[in-house]
Design a protein around this motif. Structure first.
Motif, PDB file in Angstrom:
ATOM      1  N   LYS A  38       1.606   7.338  -6.410  1.00 49.95           N
ATOM      2  CA  LYS A  38       0.582   8.384  -6.509  1.00 49.95           C
ATOM      3  C   LYS A  38       1.182   9.744  -6.163  1.00 49.95           C
ATOM      4  O   LYS A  38       1.016  10.715  -6.908  1.00 49.95           O
ATOM      5  N   PHE A  39       1.901   9.805  -5.042  1.00 51.57           N
ATOM      6  CA  PHE A  39       2.462  11.081  -4.590  1.00 51.57           C
ATOM      7  C   PHE A  39       3.489  11.635  -5.570  1.00 51.57           C
ATOM      8  O   PHE A  39       3.499  12.829  -5.864  1.00 51.57           O
ATOM      9  N   SER A  43       7.952   1.654   3.513  1.00 53.14           N
ATOM     10  CA  SER A  43       7.710   0.359   2.897  1.00 53.14           C
ATOM     11  C   SER A  43       8.858  -0.601   3.210  1.00 53.14           C
ATOM     12  O   SER A  43       8.650  -1.776   3.515  1.00 53.14           O
ATOM     13  N   CYS A  74       7.246   7.304   1.841  1.00 52.93           N
ATOM     14  CA  CYS A  74       6.499   6.053   1.654  1.00 52.93           C
ATOM     15  C   CYS A  74       7.418   4.900   1.273  1.00 52.93           C
ATOM     16  O   CYS A  74       7.250   3.773   1.756  1.00 52.93           O
ATOM     17  N   LEU A  84       1.011   4.247  -2.774  1.00 50.71           N
ATOM     18  CA  LEU A  84       0.870   5.653  -2.391  1.00 50.71           C
ATOM     19  C   LEU A  84       2.074   6.463  -2.857  1.00 50.71           C
ATOM     20  O   LEU A  84       1.937   7.618  -3.283  1.00 50.71           O
ATOM     21  N   SER A  85       3.264   5.862  -2.781  1.00 55.47           N
ATOM     22  CA  SER A  85       4.471   6.541  -3.244  1.00 55.47           C
ATOM     23  C   SER A  85       4.355   6.921  -4.720  1.00 55.47           C
ATOM     24  O   SER A  85       4.702   8.046  -5.117  1.00 55.47           O
ATOM     25  N   VAL A  91       0.834  -1.210   0.000  1.00 56.57           N
ATOM     26  CA  VAL A  91       0.000   0.000   0.000  1.00 56.57           C
ATOM     27  C   VAL A  91       0.866   1.255   0.000  1.00 56.57           C
ATOM     28  O   VAL A  91       0.608   2.215  -0.741  1.00 56.57           O
ATOM     29  N   LEU A  92       1.912   1.253   0.802  1.00 61.53           N
ATOM     30  CA  LEU A  92       2.815   2.402   0.852  1.00 61.53           C
ATOM     31  C   LEU A  92       3.501   2.635  -0.494  1.00 61.53           C
ATOM     32  O   LEU A  92       3.705   3.783  -0.909  1.00 61.53           O
TER      33      LEU A  92
END
Length: 209
Positions: A24-25, A41, A37, A21-22, A17-18
């Motif tokens: 995405k960011f 992770s 992230c 998100l990384s 998940v991290l």
């Protein structure tokens, strides 16, 4: 439902998940959140195996499932996510793209080979060395946050060149035939501390911009 659902896979999925998100960011321009992230992770991956081994009543299928799911999540967290991050922060030329692809391929090879060794060890009664063959793919979650600090001190073009070299060498080390002794908790704590300092420095530098 197929699969196995217990606390032994929570950190593995958190790492995944991290990583998502990384990506995405970083594509939204939030580089600091993205690198944090990736580091977190790596922290999750550092301890997921320890958590799993403390569950003494795991079945053989649960153990084999853990081997597979760990590597699949690692491919995203420490193969794809770092490649996307590096592309956004400086590897957008032809050579950079080639190196990013090369890095991911080396990561895939390493993880597949790791799965073969772990599966063979699982079915063997012999005692095996507590070593890694080649550089663990999780190492990028240490290398990248530390190296990223340089972005705020050197010319962007030079940073891109150095990042290309670092990513290429890291990929080579993933598939190189050498042994690394698995670290005990003391040395793992030192690595966590170094990454934490690097992230703190990055946060301070970003806040001053």
């Amino acid at each position: 439902m197929i699969g196995f659902y217990n606390h032994t896979v929570v950190l593995t999925y958190t790492s995944l998940v991290l990583a998502l998100l990384s990506m995405k960011f970083v594509t939204e321009g939030h580089l600091l959140l993205a690198i944090i992230c990736i580091a977190l992770s790596g922290l999750c991956d550092m301890f997921d195996g320890k958590v799993a081994r403390r569950k003494l009543d795991r079945t053989d299928n649960e153990k084999l499932f853990g081997i597979q799911i760990d590597s699949l999540c690692d491919l995203v967290a420490f193969g794809v996510a770092p490649s996307v991050f590096c592309y956004v922060v400086g590897l957008q030329n032809t050579l950079g793209i080639f190196v990013s692809i090369f890095y991911c391929i080396c990561g895939v090879i390493r993880l597949a080979y790791f799965n073969v060794l772990e599966t063979n060890n699982f079915f063997s009664d012999e005692e095996h060395e507590k070593v890694y063959y080649g550089l663990p793919i999780t190492s990028i979650s240490i290398i990248l946050p530390i190296f990223f600090v340089l972005r705020y001190f050197i010319d962007p073009h030079l940073f891109g060149v150095l990042l290309t070299i670092v990513l290429f060498i890291t990929g080579i080390l993933f598939v190189s035939n050498f042994k690394i002794k698995k670290l005990d908790n003391k040395y793992l704590a030192i690595l966590v501390g170094i990454v934490a300092v690097a992230l703190l420095v990055t946060i301070i530098l970003v806040s001053k911009q």
